[in-house]
Design an enzyme around this catalytic site. Sequence first.
Site, PDB file in Angstrom:
ATOM      1  CG  ASP A 297      -1.378   9.570  -7.570  1.00 25.04           C
ATOM      2  OD1 ASP A 297      -0.352   8.649  -7.105  1.00 25.04           O
ATOM      3  OD2 ASP A 297      -0.724  10.721  -7.824  1.00 25.04           O
TER       4      ASP A 297
ATOM      5  CD  GLU B 243      -0.354   6.760  -3.794  1.00 28.41           C
ATOM      6  OE1 GLU B 243       0.850   6.123  -4.193  1.00 28.41           O
ATOM      7  OE2 GLU B 243      -0.283   7.630  -4.151  1.00 28.41           O
TER       8      GLU B 243
END
Length: 715
Positions: A398, A451
């Site tokens: 993330d 990401e």
Amino acid sequence: MPKLPAEAYAIIEGRHSDPFHYLGLHPEGDKSVVRAFLPDATNVEAVGEHGEIARLDRVHDSGLFIGALPNGSKHYQLRAKFGDNVVEFEDAYRFPTILTDFDLYLLGEGTHQRIYDKLGAHPMRLEGVDGIGFVVLAPNARRVSVVGDFNFWDGRRHPMRVRGAGYWELFIPNAKPGDHYKFEIIGPHGHLLPLKSDPLAFASELRPKTASIVFDEAHLPRPRPAPDGINALSAPMSIYEVHLGSWRRKDGNEWLTYRELAEQLPAYARDMGFTHLEFLPVSEHPFDGSWGYQPTGLYAPTSRFGSPEDFAALIDACHREGIGVLLDWVPGHFPDDPHGLGSFDGTSLYEHANPLQGRHLDWGTLIYNYGRTEVTNFLVSNALFWLERYAIDGLRVDAVASMLYLDYSRPPGAWIPNQYGGRENIEAINFLRRFNTELFARFPQATTAAEESTAWPQVSRPVEFGGLGFGYKWNMGWMHDTLNYISKDPIHRKYHHGEILFGLHYAFSENFILPLSHDEVVHGKRSIFGRMPGDEWQRFANLRAYYSFMFGHPGKKLLFMGGEIAQSREWNHDQSLDWHLLEYKYHQGIQALVRDLNRIYRAVPALHQMDCDQAGFEWLITDDANRNVFAWLRKGFDEHARCLVVVNFSPNVYRNYRVPVPFAGKWKEVFNSDSAHYGGTNVGNIGEVQTVAGKAPELRLTVPPLAAIFLVPES
């Protein structure tokens, strides 16, 4: 009472930093003196290994007892009277160390790949006695104690011994699996900190409680492996992204447990044709509304849905259905809850001390100090832990962009440049490279995905060639451009034609995943279906065309739960998806469409084998902006493995639409998003089209409205 040395008062007052120096068995002349600190005991005896008994005198009202065994005694037990009860037990201060010198060397160097085998709480047998070994890092603490169910949460009873590099350890013989515990820490300035959860706890209490729970890893069955090659660049990869707490709920709006999810979710994913499930972070976290992205227990599956064994059963059920499992993993930041990692030993141990480096302005969270070997070792080991203990097939990392840039979301003057005066976070870059290098070395069948929302180069390229080493990168640019395009009324789309074309300029610069993720269906953005323009029929037709476009486009696929049923409202983590929508035919049609797209994507090699290779794609029509039509060719390894994709983003039907193709003969229409089966108008090519003779083979197609068609050459 006799006069006591200062060391005794340090034990009594709970501030001794080396309790083994005073407590336990110590030779003094011809005797072996036993010292024990047992608050609330009235009488205490030491029982030697040959049955000899020595009375321990109470030398302080707080519960300090001292007595002597004959010289030569090495092993003993304590027998103490508490009220009317007499209890015989082992003394924690007679046992040897837990960490070996080699452990300490690797931990100090920051290269211990299996810290989860050493740190935390582990059932073990020392000198023939069962108990729990506790180990924690707190290099700047004056004193660390284990407190828990086994000692009345009294920090004076079990202070730990400090070893090299600031690792504290203690074997507690009367502790057992299932016990709740924390660490009580006195900081470097003598102040008592809030009780801290174990950074390496393998299980935790259900929020709002925050205690760690001793877990016996011997009871954790390792899930069976996923099918070989499931993460390969040439394999079909269609990911169903799921928030476990809101995919489906029971009556009364209760969560499904891991076991209940195991009965339902993998079978649903298999029926829908997905190859992978990706779970939003399952690491323990205190706040439901963070969706797991602000974790406090990186080594513990959240207790919201059951035990670690239950979570392992869910992974096993996924693999039994042939479904790979990816976890969202959050090494970029952590919350500042008082029981967590923040100021863990009274100093900025895990985070940067300077808030210009150590705190995210957007999220109010703390940023790991990737320049500390202990911190990067903690994070890399955690990544390996999930793959080893739970047979996870990959990690999606993330917020990578927030890690790479020192000035991420910061105004001028609110960040500290690197040693060269630049904005790149060199320590974070080195961490990510190490993470990927060690993970792929240990688990070559696994994968990682970033990401990463910027143009940082070579995210998914090997470390040895200057890349970050990820297996895949989320294509955030594709997501934003295409969602912007599809949200326009078709009459205006010709002015945004380039938003579809642009993504193909860089589509093969990385190994891309095309994400329609949870972030795109919250915070006022509307659901994917909610963005579609037009009347009811057009909205569903637009969605069908958009999903078909995505599956025909190069790149692996990711769809957040609810997208496959055309969820109308935004996602709400506090309630189930709107499964009742499947009572309506158009929603049924979207679900059937996604199921068939997954089937076609997996069955047609040209649609997946060269997803990440420029040689697997060829534009055929790029300049028909007035009609909102695009056409391209997807290619597989075999020279005849071809798939023609034609997408019409207008509500008009085009007949005798001319498209050049590489082979003469029949081309089968293997997919048409305008099929009545999906809620369409059944405009199409009646299953096949014959090429028209000329200088080069050409198809003259009927192109349905707001739809996509896939055609393959007849073998």
